[in-house]
Write a protein that holds these residues in place. Structure first.
Motif, PDB file in Angstrom:
ATOM      1  N   MET A 147       0.837  -1.375  -0.020  1.00  0.00           N
ATOM      2  CA  MET A 147       0.064  -0.039   0.166  1.00  0.00           C
ATOM      3  C   MET A 147       0.964   1.157   0.028  1.00  0.00           C
ATOM      4  SD  MET A 147      -2.743   0.985   2.850  1.00  0.00           S
ATOM      5  CE  MET A 147      -1.586   1.602   4.048  1.00  0.00           C
ATOM      6  N   MET A 148       1.958   1.262   0.607  1.00  0.00           N
ATOM      7  CA  MET A 148       2.885   2.377   0.776  1.00  0.00           C
ATOM      8  C   MET A 148       3.688   2.432  -0.413  1.00  0.00           C
ATOM      9  SD  MET A 148       4.026   1.860   4.785  1.00  0.00           S
ATOM     10  CE  MET A 148       5.134   3.351   4.683  1.00  0.00           C
ATOM     11  N   MET A 149       3.960   1.600  -1.192  1.00  0.00           N
ATOM     12  CA  MET A 149       4.684   1.856  -2.458  1.00  0.00           C
ATOM     13  C   MET A 149       3.753   2.472  -3.600  1.00  0.00           C
ATOM     14  SD  MET A 149       6.386  -1.929  -3.452  1.00  0.00           S
ATOM     15  CE  MET A 149       7.630  -2.719  -2.300  1.00  0.00           C
ATOM     16  N   PRO A 150       4.519   3.536  -4.139  1.00  0.00           N
ATOM     17  CA  PRO A 150       3.959   4.472  -5.163  1.00  0.00           C
ATOM     18  C   PRO A 150       3.915   3.777  -6.529  1.00  0.00           C
ATOM     19  CG  PRO A 150       6.073   5.287  -4.889  1.00  0.00           C
ATOM     20  CD  PRO A 150       5.929   4.321  -3.678  1.00  0.00           C
ATOM     21  N   PHE A 151       3.285   4.099  -7.729  1.00  0.00           N
ATOM     22  CA  PHE A 151       3.055   3.709  -8.694  1.00  0.00           C
ATOM     23  C   PHE A 151       4.349   3.427  -9.413  1.00  0.00           C
ATOM     24  CE2 PHE A 151       2.332   3.835 -13.334  1.00  0.00           C
ATOM     25  CZ  PHE A 151       1.582   2.757 -13.567  1.00  0.00           C
ATOM     26  N   GLN A 152       5.230   4.325  -9.102  1.00  0.00           N
ATOM     27  CA  GLN A 152       6.270   4.356  -9.932  1.00  0.00           C
ATOM     28  C   GLN A 152       7.485   3.105  -9.639  1.00  0.00           C
ATOM     29  OE1 GLN A 152       4.905   6.887  -8.411  1.00  0.00           O
ATOM     30  NE2 GLN A 152       4.744   8.509  -9.790  1.00  0.00           N
ATOM     31  N   VAL A 153       7.306   2.605  -8.386  1.00  0.00           N
ATOM     32  CA  VAL A 153       8.220   1.701  -7.978  1.00  0.00           C
ATOM     33  C   VAL A 153       7.616   0.229  -8.538  1.00  0.00           C
ATOM     34  CG1 VAL A 153       8.814   0.397  -6.070  1.00  0.00           C
ATOM     35  CG2 VAL A 153       8.524   2.722  -5.803  1.00  0.00           C
ATOM     36  N   THR A 154       6.413   0.031  -8.807  1.00  0.00           N
ATOM     37  CA  THR A 154       5.928  -1.022  -9.474  1.00  0.00           C
ATOM     38  C   THR A 154       5.451  -1.075 -10.827  1.00  0.00           C
ATOM     39  OG1 THR A 154       3.790  -0.522  -8.705  1.00  0.00           O
ATOM     40  CG2 THR A 154       5.002  -1.795  -7.277  1.00  0.00           C
ATOM     41  N   MET A 155       5.867  -0.089 -11.382  1.00  0.00           N
ATOM     42  CA  MET A 155       5.419   0.084 -12.949  1.00  0.00           C
ATOM     43  C   MET A 155       6.173  -0.560 -13.916  1.00  0.00           C
ATOM     44  SD  MET A 155       5.506   3.846 -14.875  1.00  0.00           S
ATOM     45  CE  MET A 155       7.206   3.855 -15.030  1.00  0.00           C
ATOM     46  N   LEU A 156       7.398  -0.828 -13.803  1.00  0.00           N
ATOM     47  CA  LEU A 156       8.105  -1.583 -14.522  1.00  0.00           C
ATOM     48  C   LEU A 156       7.800  -2.993 -14.569  1.00  0.00           C
ATOM     49  CD1 LEU A 156      10.454  -2.104 -16.572  1.00  0.00           C
ATOM     50  CD2 LEU A 156      12.175  -2.357 -14.914  1.00  0.00           C
ATOM     51  N   SER A 157       7.489  -3.520 -13.116  1.00  0.00           N
ATOM     52  CA  SER A 157       7.057  -5.009 -13.189  1.00  0.00           C
ATOM     53  C   SER A 157       5.837  -5.180 -13.530  1.00  0.00           C
ATOM     54  CB  SER A 157       7.222  -5.325 -11.496  1.00  0.00           C
ATOM     55  OG  SER A 157       6.443  -4.595 -10.632  1.00  0.00           O
ATOM     56  N   GLN A 158       4.963  -4.022 -13.285  1.00  0.00           N
ATOM     57  CA  GLN A 158       3.621  -4.426 -13.930  1.00  0.00           C
ATOM     58  C   GLN A 158       3.699  -4.558 -15.347  1.00  0.00           C
ATOM     59  OE1 GLN A 158       0.490  -2.040 -12.034  1.00  0.00           O
ATOM     60  NE2 GLN A 158       1.598  -1.745 -10.219  1.00  0.00           N
ATOM     61  N   TYR A 159       4.419  -3.597 -16.040  1.00  0.00           N
ATOM     62  CA  TYR A 159       4.619  -3.534 -17.584  1.00  0.00           C
ATOM     63  C   TYR A 159       4.844  -4.738 -17.862  1.00  0.00           C
ATOM     64  CZ  TYR A 159       5.569  -1.326 -22.056  1.00  0.00           C
ATOM     65  OH  TYR A 159       5.480  -1.245 -23.508  1.00  0.00           O
ATOM     66  N   LEU A 160       6.001  -5.504 -17.370  1.00  0.00           N
ATOM     67  CA  LEU A 160       6.645  -6.653 -17.917  1.00  0.00           C
ATOM     68  C   LEU A 160       5.653  -7.644 -17.897  1.00  0.00           C
ATOM     69  CD1 LEU A 160      10.203  -6.290 -16.391  1.00  0.00           C
ATOM     70  CD2 LEU A 160       9.458  -6.082 -18.855  1.00  0.00           C
ATOM     71  N   VAL A 161       4.725  -7.805 -16.807  1.00  0.00           N
ATOM     72  CA  VAL A 161       3.921  -8.939 -16.650  1.00  0.00           C
ATOM     73  C   VAL A 161       2.560  -8.720 -17.337  1.00  0.00           C
ATOM     74  CG1 VAL A 161       1.926  -9.828 -14.974  1.00  0.00           C
ATOM     75  CG2 VAL A 161       4.300  -9.475 -14.159  1.00  0.00           C
ATOM     76  N   LEU A 162       2.275  -7.464 -17.553  1.00  0.00           N
ATOM     77  CA  LEU A 162       1.025  -7.254 -18.617  1.00  0.00           C
ATOM     78  C   LEU A 162       1.490  -7.377 -19.941  1.00  0.00           C
ATOM     79  CD1 LEU A 162      -0.589  -4.014 -17.094  1.00  0.00           C
ATOM     80  CD2 LEU A 162      -1.611  -6.330 -16.999  1.00  0.00           C
ATOM     81  N   ASP A 163       2.724  -7.018 -20.341  1.00  0.00           N
ATOM     82  CA  ASP A 163       3.328  -7.420 -21.607  1.00  0.00           C
ATOM     83  C   ASP A 163       3.303  -8.781 -22.017  1.00  0.00           C
ATOM     84  OD1 ASP A 163       4.458  -6.935 -24.288  1.00  0.00           O
ATOM     85  OD2 ASP A 163       6.343  -6.795 -23.456  1.00  0.00           O
ATOM     86  N   ASN A 164       3.865  -9.694 -20.871  1.00  0.00           N
ATOM     87  CA  ASN A 164       3.877 -11.280 -21.086  1.00  0.00           C
ATOM     88  C   ASN A 164       2.235 -11.527 -21.318  1.00  0.00           C
ATOM     89  OD1 ASN A 164       6.684 -11.220 -21.035  1.00  0.00           O
ATOM     90  ND2 ASN A 164       6.644 -11.596 -18.926  1.00  0.00           N
ATOM     91  N   LEU A 165       1.534 -11.114 -20.736  1.00  0.00           N
ATOM     92  CA  LEU A 165       0.095 -11.612 -20.862  1.00  0.00           C
ATOM     93  C   LEU A 165      -0.666 -10.802 -22.000  1.00  0.00           C
ATOM     94  CD1 LEU A 165      -0.960 -11.225 -17.027  1.00  0.00           C
ATOM     95  CD2 LEU A 165      -0.337 -13.464 -18.177  1.00  0.00           C
ATOM     96  N   GLY A 166      -0.207 -10.217 -22.856  1.00  0.00           N
ATOM     97  CA  GLY A 166      -0.772  -9.679 -24.003  1.00  0.00           C
ATOM     98  C   GLY A 166      -1.834  -8.629 -23.672  1.00  0.00           C
ATOM     99  N   LEU A 167      -1.745  -8.085 -22.405  1.00  0.00           N
ATOM    100  CA  LEU A 167      -2.764  -6.996 -22.003  1.00  0.00           C
ATOM    101  C   LEU A 167      -2.427  -5.545 -22.255  1.00  0.00           C
ATOM    102  CD1 LEU A 167      -3.892  -8.800 -18.679  1.00  0.00           C
ATOM    103  CD2 LEU A 167      -4.987  -8.985 -20.968  1.00  0.00           C
ATOM    104  N   LEU A 168      -1.249  -5.440 -22.614  1.00  0.00           N
ATOM    105  CA  LEU A 168      -0.937  -3.658 -22.830  1.00  0.00           C
ATOM    106  C   LEU A 168      -1.908  -3.271 -23.821  1.00  0.00           C
ATOM    107  CD1 LEU A 168       2.882  -3.845 -22.630  1.00  0.00           C
ATOM    108  CD2 LEU A 168       1.257  -2.832 -20.896  1.00  0.00           C
ATOM    109  N   ASP A 169      -2.158  -1.946 -23.732  1.00  0.00           N
ATOM    110  CA  ASP A 169      -2.890  -1.380 -24.757  1.00  0.00           C
ATOM    111  C   ASP A 169      -4.329  -1.882 -24.947  1.00  0.00           C
ATOM    112  OD1 ASP A 169      -3.312   0.924 -26.181  1.00  0.00           O
ATOM    113  OD2 ASP A 169      -2.801  -0.112 -28.065  1.00  0.00           O
ATOM    114  N   THR A 170      -4.828  -2.480 -23.444  1.00  0.00           N
ATOM    115  CA  THR A 170      -6.085  -2.726 -23.507  1.00  0.00           C
ATOM    116  C   THR A 170      -6.450  -2.419 -21.991  1.00  0.00           C
ATOM    117  OG1 THR A 170      -5.599  -4.898 -22.257  1.00  0.00           O
ATOM    118  CG2 THR A 170      -5.776  -5.016 -24.815  1.00  0.00           C
ATOM    119  N   ALA A 171      -7.949  -2.029 -22.114  1.00  0.00           N
ATOM    120  CA  ALA A 171      -8.494  -1.490 -20.713  1.00  0.00           C
ATOM    121  C   ALA A 171      -8.081  -2.461 -19.648  1.00  0.00           C
ATOM    122  CB  ALA A 171     -10.134  -1.472 -20.853  1.00  0.00           C
TER     123      ALA A 171
END
Length: 279
Positions: A122-146
């Motif tokens: 909860m205390m982590m800002p989005f900038q800290v987890t942005m890269l990891s979220q981006y990589l996970v979403l990219d591997n799942l093929g969810l980037l550029d989707t709602a």
């Protein structure tokens, strides 16, 4: 005399705090010529300082009409925002309520560790987890989707933290009485936990709505197609020709958040007060 001075000082600070909203409201009803006259030093870079008027010299609804009648993309992005916000809140109810109930009412090995993980996340800002979220979403093929914005928001830890405090406040005697009467754990959660913890659930949803409705970093990072953008990314590049429309769009985008805040103000105050109590 001391009380009067204190009230004057607090009033001045309050006016200073809401001054952007006052400027936004007055600017929404100014014509572009008047707005350009106020802010021309900023765009022309010819020296001097921008000024502003609290009351429009010639009030007009032309900018409001321009947003509501001549900007179909505004309504497209408003719908995108409503869909994203609604699905995130629904996901937080489905995933957050059972998690908060389990942490609050059951004793099991590793409970405190899991709770601390929730606090750290909860205390982590989005900038800290942005890269990891981006990589996970990219591997799942969810980037550029709602779903790239919706799915991470569904599992936000902050609503769990708020609801956890309220679920902890339910007397254990009520839970034990329900067990003695033969109620199962699911029945206890559905018929006792949710109704008695409704204040915490509503306050968590209000806080999440205020955050989700105005989120800007997640869409900017994960959405490239403009037709998927939420309302927070609607504002065009502001210049002297479209400043009035930009101000009106900002005002209209702010209205739903104001209504939700006013409707859930009491629950919101309870949630903030509960979150401030140390365990």
């Amino acid at each position: 005399m001391g009380k009067i001075i204190k009230n004057i000082i607090l009033t001045l600070f309050a006016l200073l705090e809401i001054s952007p909203l006052i400027f936004l409201l007055s600017g929404s009803f100014m014509d572009n010529q008047e707005i350009t006259g106020y802010i021309s030093p900023v765009f022309n870079k010819d020296g001097g300082y921008a000024t502003w008027g609290l009351v429009p010299s010639f009030p007009t609804l032309s900018n409001m009409a321009g947003v509501l009648l001549d900007s179909p993309e505004f309504f497209q992005m408003f719908w995108n925002t409503a869909r994203i916000t609604g699905l995130i809140l629904a996901g937080q109810i489905v995933s957050g309520m059972p998690a908060a109930w389990g942490l609050a009412r059951y004793q099991f090995k590793g409970r405190k560790v899991i709770y601390m993980v929730y606090i750290v996340m909860m205390m982590m800002p989005f900038q800290v987890t942005m890269l990891s979220q981006y990589l996970v979403l990219d591997n799942l093929g969810l980037l550029d989707t709602a779903a790239a914005v919706i799915i991470p928001g569904m599992f936000s830890t902050f609503p769990v933290f708020i609801m956890y405090r309220f679920f902890c406040g339910i007397p254990e005697s009520i839970i034990e009485a329900a067990r003695i009467d033969g109620a199962g754990e699911i029945q206890i959660f559905a018929r006792l936990g949710i109704p008695l913890g409704s204040s915490g659930i509503i306050s968590a949803l209000v806080l999440s709505f205020l955050e989700c409705f105005s989120m800007i970093e997640q869409p900017m990072a994960f959405l490239k197609t403009k037709s998927l953008w939420p309302l927070s990314l609607f504002l065009p590049d502001i210049n002297g020709g479209n400043a009035g429309i930009s101000l009106c769009a900002s005002l209209l985008a702010l209205m739903p958040a104001i209504f939700v805040f006013l409707a859930g103000q009491d629950y919101l105050e309870q949630g903030i007060a509960s979150a401030a109590v140390k365990e």
